[in-house]
Design a protein around this motif. Sequence first.
Motif, PDB file in Angstrom:
ATOM      1  N   GLU A 101       0.827  -1.205   0.000  1.00 47.09           N
ATOM      2  CA  GLU A 101       0.000   0.000   0.000  1.00 47.09           C
ATOM      3  C   GLU A 101       0.862   1.256   0.000  1.00 47.09           C
ATOM      4  O   GLU A 101       0.392   2.344  -0.326  1.00 47.09           O
ATOM      5  N   ALA A 157      -3.380 -10.274   4.300  1.00 42.51           N
ATOM      6  CA  ALA A 157      -3.553  -8.983   3.652  1.00 42.51           C
ATOM      7  C   ALA A 157      -3.473  -7.844   4.661  1.00 42.51           C
ATOM      8  O   ALA A 157      -3.964  -7.950   5.782  1.00 42.51           O
ATOM      9  N   ASN A 213      -4.143  -4.684   3.190  1.00 41.03           N
ATOM     10  CA  ASN A 213      -4.944  -3.703   2.478  1.00 41.03           C
ATOM     11  C   ASN A 213      -5.703  -4.420   1.367  1.00 41.03           C
ATOM     12  O   ASN A 213      -5.160  -5.313   0.718  1.00 41.03           O
ATOM     13  N   ARG A 214      -6.943  -4.034   1.127  1.00 44.05           N
ATOM     14  CA  ARG A 214      -7.763  -4.695   0.107  1.00 44.05           C
ATOM     15  C   ARG A 214      -7.243  -4.477  -1.310  1.00 44.05           C
ATOM     16  O   ARG A 214      -7.613  -5.213  -2.233  1.00 44.05           O
ATOM     17  N   GLU A 215      -6.423  -3.469  -1.482  1.00 40.54           N
ATOM     18  CA  GLU A 215      -5.947  -3.129  -2.822  1.00 40.54           C
ATOM     19  C   GLU A 215      -4.663  -3.848  -3.211  1.00 40.54           C
ATOM     20  O   GLU A 215      -4.112  -3.588  -4.279  1.00 40.54           O
ATOM     21  N   TRP A 217      -3.902  -6.883  -4.235  1.00 39.08           N
ATOM     22  CA  TRP A 217      -3.957  -7.618  -5.516  1.00 39.08           C
ATOM     23  C   TRP A 217      -3.849  -6.634  -6.679  1.00 39.08           C
ATOM     24  O   TRP A 217      -3.030  -6.836  -7.588  1.00 39.08           O
TER      25      TRP A 217
END
Length: 274
Positions: free
Chosen positions: A72, A111, A113-115, A117
């Motif tokens: 991130e 993970a 952060n969801r972003e 990937w």
Amino acid sequence: MFKYSLTQWIFGNESLEESLKRLVKYGYQGVELAGEPDFIDINKTRELLDKYNVECSSICGIYNEERDLSSENKEIRKNAIKYVKKCINMANALGARIVIVVPTYVGKVEAKNREEWNNAVASVRELGDYAKQHNIILAIEAINRYETYLVTNLYNAKRFIEEVNSENVKMMADFFHMNLEEQDMINALTITSDHLVHVHIADNTREAAGLGQTDFTPIMSFLKKLNYSGYVCMEFLPSVSNPYLVSEYRTESSLYEDYTRQSIEHIKGIVNHL
């Protein structure tokens, strides 16, 4: 018909020349070098490869927290991209075709952060463009769930490279990781075979092939029927939770000798009877 190489960084701090002597002794055609471009003398390495008539089959990227393509943190991503570009330059200078890429760092098992990937896809897409300029293929490696979380099996790897959508981003198969993550290794290879450019061999114990429970006969038969033209690269390791620590080891050379011989003799013995 197959070409054989071995990941040299598994020999700890042994000199490259000592490793190359061993590989030639047992009939290897190639060597996979650690992706540490800032710590390698390119000219000296080329001289040694020429001296022993061994190809640099591939560059094995080393992915730590500062080389996280999914991070991130934009600065960490930039640093990771810069690092892989250096590995691409290193591969180009040494005549290697493959640079191995892990989309997040080894040791990141959940993970943050969801972003992540999407961050990794964007990073590798940029790298795919750079690799194309240098005629290098990036091989995405799926790493088991105990070492990373983002891309853990060949199905994930296939989805990842399809999202990247670059002709210079393909995938590899590591049979140690596959032993842990694939329900059916041949089915997984079949589904992803159009993208397969590199192979790592280790038994289920991560020791040399033939010392554990993995049946390599159907695997090598599949690769033969596929007319697989990449290297079959041996990557056996001692029992450590962090594989990168091996590069700091100084193990008895007799163990290196035994495993180097054991790996290629076991796989060649299978191939000769197919």
